[in-house]
Design an enzyme around this catalytic site. Structure first.
Site, PDB file in Angstrom:
ATOM      1  N   LYS A 184       0.882  -1.175   0.000  1.00 48.89           N
ATOM      2  CA  LYS A 184       0.000   0.000   0.000  1.00 48.89           C
ATOM      3  C   LYS A 184       0.906   1.208   0.000  1.00 48.89           C
ATOM      4  O   LYS A 184       1.627   1.458   0.962  1.00 48.89           O
ATOM      5  CB  LYS A 184      -0.911   0.009   1.228  1.00 48.89           C
ATOM      6  CG  LYS A 184      -1.865   1.197   1.237  1.00 48.89           C
ATOM      7  CD  LYS A 184      -2.794   1.130   2.432  1.00 48.89           C
ATOM      8  CE  LYS A 184      -3.947   2.109   2.366  1.00 48.89           C
ATOM      9  NZ  LYS A 184      -3.626   3.462   1.990  1.00 48.89           N
ATOM     10  N   ARG A 209      -3.711   8.680  -5.701  1.00 46.89           N
ATOM     11  CA  ARG A 209      -4.332   7.649  -6.539  1.00 46.89           C
ATOM     12  C   ARG A 209      -4.633   8.251  -7.893  1.00 46.89           C
ATOM     13  O   ARG A 209      -5.296   9.273  -7.987  1.00 46.89           O
ATOM     14  CB  ARG A 209      -5.617   7.161  -5.893  1.00 46.89           C
ATOM     15  CG  ARG A 209      -6.253   6.008  -6.635  1.00 46.89           C
ATOM     16  CD  ARG A 209      -7.385   5.437  -5.833  1.00 46.89           C
ATOM     17  NE  ARG A 209      -7.915   4.223  -6.428  1.00 46.89           N
ATOM     18  CZ  ARG A 209      -8.582   3.307  -5.738  1.00 46.89           C
ATOM     19  NH1 ARG A 209      -8.787   3.465  -4.462  1.00 46.89           N
ATOM     20  NH2 ARG A 209      -9.053   2.238  -6.335  1.00 46.89           N
ATOM     21  N   ARG A 235      -8.081  10.741  -7.596  1.00 50.63           N
ATOM     22  CA  ARG A 235      -9.152   9.995  -6.946  1.00 50.63           C
ATOM     23  C   ARG A 235     -10.434  10.818  -6.878  1.00 50.63           C
ATOM     24  O   ARG A 235     -11.534  10.292  -6.950  1.00 50.63           O
ATOM     25  CB  ARG A 235      -8.613   9.685  -5.549  1.00 50.63           C
ATOM     26  CG  ARG A 235      -9.577   9.222  -4.569  1.00 50.63           C
ATOM     27  CD  ARG A 235      -8.873   9.154  -3.220  1.00 50.63           C
ATOM     28  NE  ARG A 235      -9.788   8.569  -2.304  1.00 50.63           N
ATOM     29  CZ  ARG A 235      -9.459   7.687  -1.364  1.00 50.63           C
ATOM     30  NH1 ARG A 235      -8.225   7.320  -1.209  1.00 50.63           N
ATOM     31  NH2 ARG A 235     -10.358   7.197  -0.572  1.00 50.63           N
ATOM     32  N   GLU A 262      -0.903   4.184  -7.981  1.00 54.43           N
ATOM     33  CA  GLU A 262      -0.604   5.142  -6.922  1.00 54.43           C
ATOM     34  C   GLU A 262       0.690   5.844  -7.326  1.00 54.43           C
ATOM     35  O   GLU A 262       1.701   5.188  -7.611  1.00 54.43           O
ATOM     36  CB  GLU A 262      -0.437   4.396  -5.588  1.00 54.43           C
ATOM     37  CG  GLU A 262      -0.372   5.291  -4.378  1.00 54.43           C
ATOM     38  CD  GLU A 262      -1.738   5.763  -3.868  1.00 54.43           C
ATOM     39  OE1 GLU A 262      -2.776   5.432  -4.476  1.00 54.43           O
ATOM     40  OE2 GLU A 262      -1.757   6.489  -2.857  1.00 54.43           O
ATOM     41  N   PHE A 303      -1.863  -0.813 -10.103  1.00 55.07           N
ATOM     42  CA  PHE A 303      -2.471  -1.942  -9.392  1.00 55.07           C
ATOM     43  C   PHE A 303      -3.798  -2.430  -9.952  1.00 55.07           C
ATOM     44  O   PHE A 303      -4.367  -3.390  -9.442  1.00 55.07           O
ATOM     45  CB  PHE A 303      -2.593  -1.648  -7.891  1.00 55.07           C
ATOM     46  CG  PHE A 303      -3.381  -0.409  -7.541  1.00 55.07           C
ATOM     47  CD1 PHE A 303      -4.755  -0.423  -7.551  1.00 55.07           C
ATOM     48  CD2 PHE A 303      -2.720   0.756  -7.194  1.00 55.07           C
ATOM     49  CE1 PHE A 303      -5.475   0.707  -7.221  1.00 55.07           C
ATOM     50  CE2 PHE A 303      -3.441   1.906  -6.863  1.00 55.07           C
ATOM     51  CZ  PHE A 303      -4.825   1.878  -6.873  1.00 55.07           C
ATOM     52  N   ARG A 347     -17.201   0.935  -0.412  1.00 58.80           N
ATOM     53  CA  ARG A 347     -16.254   0.299   0.497  1.00 58.80           C
ATOM     54  C   ARG A 347     -16.717  -1.138   0.685  1.00 58.80           C
ATOM     55  O   ARG A 347     -17.114  -1.533   1.767  1.00 58.80           O
ATOM     56  CB  ARG A 347     -16.258   1.074   1.820  1.00 58.80           C
ATOM     57  CG  ARG A 347     -14.905   1.198   2.446  1.00 58.80           C
ATOM     58  CD  ARG A 347     -14.903   2.197   3.557  1.00 58.80           C
ATOM     59  NE  ARG A 347     -14.548   3.532   3.129  1.00 58.80           N
ATOM     60  CZ  ARG A 347     -13.321   3.919   2.796  1.00 58.80           C
ATOM     61  NH1 ARG A 347     -12.325   3.078   2.842  1.00 58.80           N
ATOM     62  NH2 ARG A 347     -13.091   5.146   2.419  1.00 58.80           N
ATOM     63  N   LYS A 390      -7.420  -2.797   3.790  1.00 61.49           N
ATOM     64  CA  LYS A 390      -6.137  -2.126   3.929  1.00 61.49           C
ATOM     65  C   LYS A 390      -5.607  -2.411   5.326  1.00 61.49           C
ATOM     66  O   LYS A 390      -6.385  -2.479   6.285  1.00 61.49           O
ATOM     67  CB  LYS A 390      -6.269  -0.623   3.671  1.00 61.49           C
ATOM     68  CG  LYS A 390      -7.319   0.059   4.485  1.00 61.49           C
ATOM     69  CD  LYS A 390      -7.463   1.509   4.084  1.00 61.49           C
ATOM     70  CE  LYS A 390      -8.629   2.138   4.816  1.00 61.49           C
ATOM     71  NZ  LYS A 390      -8.986   3.449   4.341  1.00 61.49           N
TER      72      LYS A 390
END
Ligand code: AMP
Length: 614
Positions: free
Chosen positions: A272, A277, A292, A322, A365, A472, A478
């Site tokens: 991470k 992002r 993002r 990222e 990713f 979510r 995470k």
């Protein structure tokens, strides 16, 4: 359609707390608007206090002070009075309504306040730039308020401040659209939600469902250069729970896609990274970078555009990465702080120089679309397989974990030419580091490697799940180190500035010493809601021992539960320690100072953290 008619619906919607009732009222409004006008897309946006689609990443851009000046200009009610109402009601919209009701000056002729006029004026106001633009904005808004009733003024101002207070979130708008134009089933609501997720534009969805019904929604697909909301991850308590939960999720959906690269029940762990992002969209020569929050930052990241051009072997795609900054002088020190990296977004001049002093690595990713095909419904493992096949930089994927200490060093970083000025760029692009794990030991080892390399933690992902924009959902976790909150006593506080000047905030925080004295460990600058600020002021005002300028020295009584990023040693506070980024979790009404955390505990947490970091 008169704006007044819409604000009457707002009033009815605000008056009920029942979700279903709100949905019935809105569904009825949407149907009527669609039958009688062509304003449905506009109205659907306005109901959520917006005049732009989310992907447009534009805002009205008028400050509350600007809106207050416009109220003053339109009504002649003096600014102090407006400020008092604002403070009393906690809402500038209500202050506008009172001011219009009380207005000193009246215009002789008024132009009708239609929905279109309000909407178009607010969009136009957002486009003003440069010198004098603020005054022009105030004049335009004053123009609207001059023609407004108390009710319409309230909602014009609430739309500007972005707080409609209708209790209407995206879910209610979604259900109301389904109710108005399809039916009340979950399936209909899901279809509307899917279209909202893919277009990021509730206005487009409203138009489609109203005109074409269900087929109109089902036709919606991902489009290049129209970024969608990112998939979000839930926080896990520990790396072990993250692995267990996702392994259980994998099992629950019956993973039959057992392949060599992901042995049965293996979950994906990925570094991470703490950066920005980015979504990178490409169609032939045109490559664009979005954040993002869906702002277009292509101009600020010419090096990322070049890196994508160079290192991704495909003509049409949407990828997620990222962006992590590093210091070219001290390449092995790990990533630069987020604050430093943020300069890359804030700078609109000297872009090449900033790119040179803070180069970035794009750690890719996910792959959302490739060569005209949307991959959102595909399992993560399939998306990643295709992603790996188009990234041309040396792969850092490992089936067996082998921490690679050179991964962030210049020697392994491929250099490239930036498209804009032909200077050599140190920025690059590569696949985010990952591994497949089936055991806690392997996962923990990977997690430790990520932390040791200076990254934030890891993401744990279920390889058998699709991409779910904006929610979510439980497909990812995470994991990052979290400090335990501390209960600390308030020793000093400061009177705020501006509209909150009656309130005491920004408290100094102290822990208990062995002989029941208090020593300070930091100061909180953020984290109070208006309501908490009021409660806090009420609690500490009677405790003021002395006043020094705007600062109140207090009898140490009130206990706050405080979260923070880490503990540092510091000469600023008499404890010798300072909390980094302390923020309020809650006011501990149930706790007295003798129960506050001790200096000894702060010391112990500091030591633990140092061990974790070494
Ligand atoms: P948080 O912002 O704490 O909710 O964490 C989620 C964010 O982590 C995402 O929005 C990404 O910006 C970022 N991130 C960093 N590395 C990865 C990764 N390997 N996979 C997914 N997200 C990542």
């Amino acid at each position: 359609m008169q704006y007044r008619e819409l604000t009457e619906v707002y009033t009815d919607v605000a008056a009920t707390s029942a979700t279903t009732e709100k949905e019935i009222l809105l569904a009825d409004c949407f149907s009527r608007v669609h039958d009688e006008t062509s304003l449905l897309p506009t109205v659907v946006r306005l109901v959520r206090g917006r005049v732009f689609a989310r992907w447009e990443a534009a805002e009205i851009g008028v400050s509350t002070a600007g809106a207050a000046s416009a109220i003053n200009k339109a009504t002649g009610v003096d600014s102090e009075q407006i400020e008092t109402w604002w403070r009393e009601e906690g809402d500038l919209g209500d202050a506008a309504a009172y001011a219009v009701d009380d207005r000193v000056q009246r215009t002789l002729t008024t132009t009708p306040l239609t929905v279109t006029r309000v909407y178009e004026t607010l969009r136009e106001v957002a486009s003003y730039e440069g010198s004098g633009s603020q005054q022009k904005q105030i004049d335009e808004i004053a123009g609207l308020i001059s023609d407004a009733s108390p009710l319409t003024a309230r909602y014009i101002v609430r739309t500007i401040t972005g707080a409609m207070r209708l209790g209407v979130g995206e879910g209610i708008v979604r259900n109301s659209l389904a109710r108005a134009f399809l039916d009340m089933s979950d399936d209909a609501a899901d279809a509307v939600q899917r279209a909202i997720d893919l277009t990021n534009d509730v206005a487009v969805v409203a138009q489609r469902v109203a005109e074409q019904g269900r087929p109109g929604l089902d036709d919606v697909d991902l489009e290049l250069f129209r970024p969608i909301k990112p998939m979000l991850a839930k926080q896990a308590e520990s790396i072990q729970t993250a692995v267990d939960e996702l392994a259980a999720d994998l099992e629950a959906i019956g993973d039959t896609n057992n392949t060599e690269s992901s042995p049965r029940k293996a979950v994906l762990v990925e570094f991470k990274y703490d950066g920005i992002r980015a979504k990178i969209h490409r169609n032939g020569d045109d490559i664009r970078v979005y954040t993002r929050r869906l702002s277009d930052v292509t101009t600020q990241f010419p090096d990322v555009v070049s890196a994508a051009r160079e290192h991704i072997d495909a003509e049409q795609y949407i990828i997620e990465a990222e962006l992590v900054g590093y210091d070219p002088q001290h390449d092995n020190d790990g990533p630069v702080t987020f604050q430093t990296l943020a300069q890359r977004i804030q700078r609109t001049e000297d872009i090449a120089a900033t790119a040179e002093s803070i180069p970035v690595t794009a750690h890719v990713f996910d792959l959302l679309a490739l060569d005209g095909e949307s991959l959102l419904e595909d399992e993560l493992e399939m998306r990643l397989r295709r992603l790996n096949s188009i990234i041309t930089t040396e792969s850092v994927s490992q089936t067996e974990l082998e921490p690679d200490p050179t991964i962030e060093s210049t020697s392994s970083r491929s250099t490239l030419m930036t498209g804009t000025n032909n200077t050599e760029s140190l920025s690059s692009l590569r696949r985010a580091q990952y591994n497949w794990v089936t055991t806690h030991t392997a996962a923990t080892e990977f997690y430790d490697t990520a932390l040791a390399a200076g990254h934030e933690g890891v993401m744990v992902k279920n390889p058998a799940r699709p991409y779910q924009p904006g929610s979510r959902v439980g497909y990812q976790r995470k994991v990052k180190p979290m400090m335990e909150p501390l209960d600390l006593v308030v020793t000093r506080a400061k009177w705020s500035e501006g509209r909150k000047s009656d309130f005491l905030g920004r408290p100094y925080l102290a822990c208990r010493t062995a002989d029941d004295d208090f020593v300070e460990v930091g100061r909180m600058h953020t984290g109070f809601s208006d309501e908490q600020l009021a409660t806090f002021t009420e609690r500490v005002e009677p405790l003021i021992e002395r006043v020094d300028g705007r600062e109140a020295i207090l009898t140490p009584t009130v206990v706050l539960e405080v979260e923070y990023e880490e503990i540092q040693t510091s000469s600023t506070y008499d404890s010798g320690y300072a909390l980094r980024f302390p923020r309020l979790k809650q006011i501990r009404h149930d706790c007295d100072p003798s129960q506050a955390d001790s200096l000894e505990r702060v010391e112990r947490l500091y030591e633990q953290q140092s061990v974790d970091e070494s």
